[in-house]
Design an enzyme around this catalytic site. Structure first.
Site, mmCIF file in Angstrom:
data_model
loop_
_atom_site.group_PDB
_atom_site.id
_atom_site.type_symbol
_atom_site.label_atom_id
_atom_site.label_comp_id
_atom_site.label_asym_id
_atom_site.label_seq_id
_atom_site.Cartn_x
_atom_site.Cartn_y
_atom_site.Cartn_z
ATOM 1 N N GLU A 1 32.418 74.336 65.077
ATOM 2 C CA GLU A 1 32.942 75.656 65.424
ATOM 3 C C GLU A 1 32.632 76.583 64.268
ATOM 4 O O GLU A 1 32.805 76.221 63.106
ATOM 5 C CB GLU A 1 34.474 75.677 65.578
ATOM 6 C CG GLU A 1 35.011 75.301 66.920
ATOM 7 C CD GLU A 1 36.524 75.515 67.019
ATOM 8 O OE1 GLU A 1 37.050 76.443 66.373
ATOM 9 O OE2 GLU A 1 37.162 74.752 67.744
ATOM 10 N N GLU B 1 41.216 69.813 64.737
ATOM 11 C CA GLU B 1 41.901 70.407 63.584
ATOM 12 C C GLU B 1 43.351 69.985 63.406
ATOM 13 O O GLU B 1 44.266 70.808 63.513
ATOM 14 C CB GLU B 1 41.841 71.937 63.706
ATOM 15 C CG GLU B 1 40.454 72.479 63.846
ATOM 16 C CD GLU B 1 40.433 74.002 63.998
ATOM 17 O OE1 GLU B 1 41.501 74.628 64.011
ATOM 18 O OE2 GLU B 1 39.331 74.554 64.107
HETATM 19 C C1 PNW Z 1 39.895 77.399 65.698
HETATM 20 N N1 PNW Z 1 43.536 79.910 61.004
HETATM 21 O O1 PNW Z 1 41.023 77.251 64.965
HETATM 22 C C2 PNW Z 1 40.325 76.757 66.977
HETATM 23 O O2 PNW Z 1 39.828 75.470 67.136
HETATM 24 C C3 PNW Z 1 40.129 77.594 68.182
HETATM 25 O O3 PNW Z 1 41.016 77.167 69.164
HETATM 26 C C4 PNW Z 1 40.312 79.060 67.843
HETATM 27 O O4 PNW Z 1 40.232 79.869 68.965
HETATM 28 C C5 PNW Z 1 39.266 79.430 66.816
HETATM 29 O O5 PNW Z 1 39.450 78.688 65.653
HETATM 30 C C6 PNW Z 1 39.311 80.891 66.417
HETATM 31 O O6 PNW Z 1 40.568 81.178 65.900
HETATM 32 C C7 PNW Z 1 41.549 78.000 64.009
HETATM 33 O O7 PNW Z 1 44.594 80.517 61.261
HETATM 34 C C8 PNW Z 1 42.783 78.575 64.247
HETATM 35 O O8 PNW Z 1 43.093 79.842 59.840
HETATM 36 C C9 PNW Z 1 43.437 79.217 63.258
HETATM 37 C C10 PNW Z 1 42.840 79.266 62.017
HETATM 38 C C11 PNW Z 1 41.607 78.692 61.781
HETATM 39 C C12 PNW Z 1 40.946 78.063 62.787
#
Ligand code: PNW
Length: 528
Positions: free
Chosen positions: A401, A200
């Site tokens: 994911e 990401e």
């Molecule tokens: C994923 N948002 O990322 C990550 O790859 C993981 O590390 C994380 O634990 C998982 O989502 C759950 O949060 C995101 O703020 C982190 O929109 C933040 C966001 C979206 C995805």
């Protein structure tokens, strides 16, 4: 000869994993009793900073996340939690990996490598102990007949590179990332069935360099800094893929992107449709378009991009994925912002987003702990796959994911934590959306729920849980560290859900739907 015909399946069983790591995962998977393609990947994911702990053990140096959380004056992370100990996976992997394999039924363990554990100075010599840890994780996975998806980078940049030149904001990062990738591939290249260059880029660039950054490195930035970070991240991705291909390694290589799906608030409004198309370009196309076309989406370029790719860079970017991972957790409605100026928060995308329709007050999906985590599987999962396939001709799409966060899950009685029916409903929706995608011949090749196990959830610390397996620690990450599989980890297609005392540890859920063909009796499963 009869002896050979009896022995040969056994020999194959032993030799096949050595021939091709991906082959290990080739258990027959079923979705609601229908067979999935033989090479369909079913795994579960974690990331280094979120689970490993051992932040300064055996020669590991600090990453930007270690530094960021140790030095925060206003600690937004609940209870000042850090990943210093997290799940202590660095020491507990020998007990965790069998649990992933047996309680979840996954054929693939998807993990990420901590750059500073294996290359403490950010470049130069490797740290043998750090490297040995990842070799052990892979070898243990393989012994359990799990293959591995291995990720080079999940947000934990060496702090030394941040201090030296500002990390992702300097072009030098591209060469350092290439060097890191080259060293990792040399050491582990043929051991993973799939490689992911980075997780990401859009999230770590936008959250790390925002006006109020709550992700490391916590640098206050504008669109220019966020764009610069993305530009270098994309080039670093392309450089790593170049190294992988030059090295002739066996597996597949790709990237994981986030974004979610934007829909027009009023589907009949041309302005809203245009806003939705723009949102998809700016949020998904920003990193996806360069991988397939060699350049940013035309709408982004037309808005005035701060940096451009050279012809040689475009060539390296175009086609730089064998597969693409979608980390999609939500959908949102959008409209065009009125009076959008360079000083506006949403500039240059110039859209407003809504999780709730302001006229009807209807939510886009079932709300969860976070405003980016609405349960809207049809638009998010089916829609996301379809968008990539239609707009970019993407093939080999993985849902790499998705998952549902529960706020303060740790405060519930253990029985309630483990009877996580809301999370089961989430995965039921995801599976239905995936089924539809496969029925429509969309190129879906795998599914990796987030996450195998509860872990350090960035700015939410240990207060928001995504795991299919519970960890007994409190909101600050303190506790016995006991692992308890949740019901969602063994998801069944059928209601009513079995009561805790009727199902035993192995349960019936994702494991049930995806790994067994018997939809009639979801409790009738093998024990391994
Ligand atoms: C994923 N948002 O990322 C990550 O790859 C993981 O590390 C994380 O634990 C998982 O989502 C759950 O949060 C995101 O703020 C982190 O929109 C933040 C966001 C979206 C995805």
């Amino acid at each position: 000869m009869p002896t050979i015909s009896i022995l040969s399946p056994l020999i194959l069983l032993v030799v096949a994993p050595l021939l091709h790591p991906g082959a290990m995962a080739s258990q027959q998977l079923y979705l609601d009793g229908e067979t999935l393609p033989p090479d369909f990947v079913y795994g579960c994911a974690t990331s280094a900073y979120q689970i490993e702990g051992a932040w300064n053990v055996d020669g590991k140096s600090p990453s930007i996340w270690d530094h960021f959380l140790h030095n925060k004056t206003t600690n937004d992370v609940t209870y000042g939690a850090t990943g210093d100990v997290a799940n202590d996976f660095y020491h507990k992997y020998p007990e965790d990996l069998p649990l992933f394999r047996n309680a979840l039924g996954v054929g693939t363990y998807d993990f990420t490598i901590s750059w500073t554990r294996i290359m403490p100075a950010g470049r130069g010599p490797l740290n043998d102990k750090g490297l040995q840890f990842y070799k052990n994780v892979i070898d243990t996975s393989n012994k359990l007949r799990m293959s591995n998806i291995c990720t080079l980078y999940h947000w934990d940049l060496p702090q030394s590179l941040q201090d030296e030149y500002g990390g992702w904001l300097d072009r030098k990062i591209v060469d350092d990332f290439r060097g890191y990738a080259r060293a990792v591939f040399k050491a582990l290249g043929n051991k993973c069935s799939h490689w992911v260059t980075m997780n990401e880029p859009r999230t770590f660039c936008t959250e790390g360099f925002s006006s109020e950054p709550d992700f490391a490195p916590g640098v206050i930035g504008t669109y220019k800094e966020r764009f610069t970070c993305m530009h270098h991240a994309l080039l670093a991705h392309a450089a790593a893929v170049d190294e992988f291909r030059l090295g002739g390694y066996k597996g597949k290589i790709g990237i994981k992107v986030d974004g979610g799906v934007s829909l027009p608030l009023n589907p009949a409004s041309a302005a809203d449709q245009a806003a939705a198309a723009r949102a998809m370009d700016f949020e998904v196309g920003w990193d996806v378009a360069p991988l397939y076309t060699g350049d940013y989406p035309p709408s982004l370029i037309a808005s005035g991009v701060p940096m451009k790719f050279t012809a040689a860079e475009k060539q390296l970017l175009k086609g730089s994925v064998d597969f693409i991972g979608l980390d999609f957790y939500t959908s949102q409605w959008v409209t065009a912002s009125k009076h959008c100026k360079p000083s506006s928060g949403s500039y240059p995308e110039c859209t407003e987003t809504y999780q709730q329709n302001p006229s009807t007050l209807i939510d886009i999906g079932r709300p969860t702990a976070s405003d980016w985590n609405f349960d809207a599987p049809h638009s998010t999962i089916y829609g996301g796959i379809k968008y990539l396939a239609e707009h970019y001709n993407a093939t080999n799409i993985m849902i790499s994911e998705t998952g549902m966060g529960v706020l303060n899950e740790t405060n519930f009685p253990l029985e309630q934590i483990l009877e996580d029916v809301d999370r089961i409903a989430w995965y039921r929706g995801v599976l239905t959306a995936m089924k539809q995608a496969l029925a429509d011949q969309l190129p879906l090749v795998g599914f990796i729920p987030w996450s195998c196990i509860d872990n350090f959830e960035w700015t939410d610390g240990y207060n928001v849980r995504f795991g299919l397996i519970n960890v007994e620690y409190d909101g600050a990450g303190k506790g016995s560290q006991k692992r308890n599989p949740k019901l969602s980890g063994a998801f069944s297609a059928f209601l009513p859900f079995p009561r805790l005392d009727q199902r035993g540890v192995s349960g019936a859920y994702l494991r049930g739907v995806l790994t067994h063909g018997n939809p009639i009796n979801p409790y009738n499963f093998e024990s391994s």
